[in-house]
Design an enzyme around this catalytic site. Sequence first.
Site, PDB file in Angstrom:
ATOM      1  N   HIS A 149      -5.661  -3.529   5.166  1.00 53.68           N
ATOM      2  CA  HIS A 149      -5.026  -3.881   3.893  1.00 53.68           C
ATOM      3  C   HIS A 149      -6.074  -4.421   2.919  1.00 53.68           C
ATOM      4  O   HIS A 149      -5.904  -5.465   2.314  1.00 53.68           O
ATOM      5  CB  HIS A 149      -3.925  -4.920   4.145  1.00 53.68           C
ATOM      6  CG  HIS A 149      -3.141  -5.301   2.920  1.00 53.68           C
ATOM      7  ND1 HIS A 149      -2.454  -4.381   2.153  1.00 53.68           N
ATOM      8  CD2 HIS A 149      -2.937  -6.506   2.324  1.00 53.68           C
ATOM      9  CE1 HIS A 149      -1.861  -5.004   1.151  1.00 53.68           C
ATOM     10  NE2 HIS A 149      -2.143  -6.296   1.218  1.00 53.68           N
ATOM     11  N   ASP A 185       0.834  -1.203   0.000  1.00 57.29           N
ATOM     12  CA  ASP A 185       0.000   0.000   0.000  1.00 57.29           C
ATOM     13  C   ASP A 185       0.872   1.258   0.000  1.00 57.29           C
ATOM     14  O   ASP A 185       0.562   2.248  -0.663  1.00 57.29           O
ATOM     15  CB  ASP A 185      -0.931   0.003   1.213  1.00 57.29           C
ATOM     16  CG  ASP A 185      -1.845  -1.187   1.250  1.00 57.29           C
ATOM     17  OD1 ASP A 185      -2.252  -1.661   0.167  1.00 57.29           O
ATOM     18  OD2 ASP A 185      -2.141  -1.691   2.358  1.00 57.29           O
TER      19      ASP A 185
END
Length: 330
Positions: A193, A166
Amino acid sequence: MIRSSFSAIRKASRSMSTVAVVGSAGGIGQPLATLMKLNPIVSDLRLYDVVALNKGVAADISHIATPAKCTGYVGDDEIHDALKGCDMVIVPAGVPRKPGMTRDDLFNVNANIVKTIAEACSEACPDAMLCIISNPVNSTVPIIAETLKKNGTYNPKRLFGVTTLDLQRARTFVAQNQGFDVEKTCVSVIGGHAGKTILPLLSQVPDAKFSDAERDALTHRIMFGGDEVVKAKDGAGSATLSMAYAGAEFADALLRAMTTDETVVQNAYVESDIVPGCRFFSTPVKLGPEGAEEIMGYGDISEYEQKLFDEMLPELQGQIKKGEDFINKA
């Protein structure tokens, strides 16, 4: 970035490490294992998977001219040998996401896989650092935590959900948008996530100026970057190569923290009390020889980010509970 620091690491490292990659024959596992073979802190690289191909993967990687010994293990009978005495276990095992699959669909397949791995780690390497890549991370990390807890081996400082991809995406997309040097660009990403639980803090990026439209588009792209790759691969896979790189970057950071005097801070999805009522949350973490030495806060956020934070929190809490319930209500 990983290779550029290797010569310095070799000189500064106090010890060498035994690292296992569980799920090493897969789309993430093979490139991840290759990158770990290049890491000079690793002296013993153990590759484990349930498919026979894994012996060939290990043989192939073992020919790379770096010091680490590389050995392959296959099947239930060999998992304990693969894990015995490991300092770190990296887990990309499981079924990858395919077009049309939700993370709930992934949960139904991967939950039992990570539970089995956690049980094996509990017996074979109870003190190892566990770096979890298997999706959905928001739920698989709680599954592993509860499994270890039932076996009396849970240490929250040594369990990490790897959210580094990310941050990689955030750095890449922001640097492209702003004309920045990507290697000098820093973007914090907090939360979880998966989709909306991924919250990039664009308001904290130094010297960046975003219009509202740019902010909205970048936030959405960072949140759903995985979908972009799944669609582009047209049914042939998900984000494997970038995830392997991100996993190796996090593992390298943790190995450096374990074996050198370097101050290392990385974002990771860990157990903390940073957000009341949310047991697991990704924020910057100061790493050290014992794992997560300090869970750091995420600083001031904008009104726009606070709204997204408030919207995503119940979703993240639900995904955590789903993982906990999988073990505790079994």
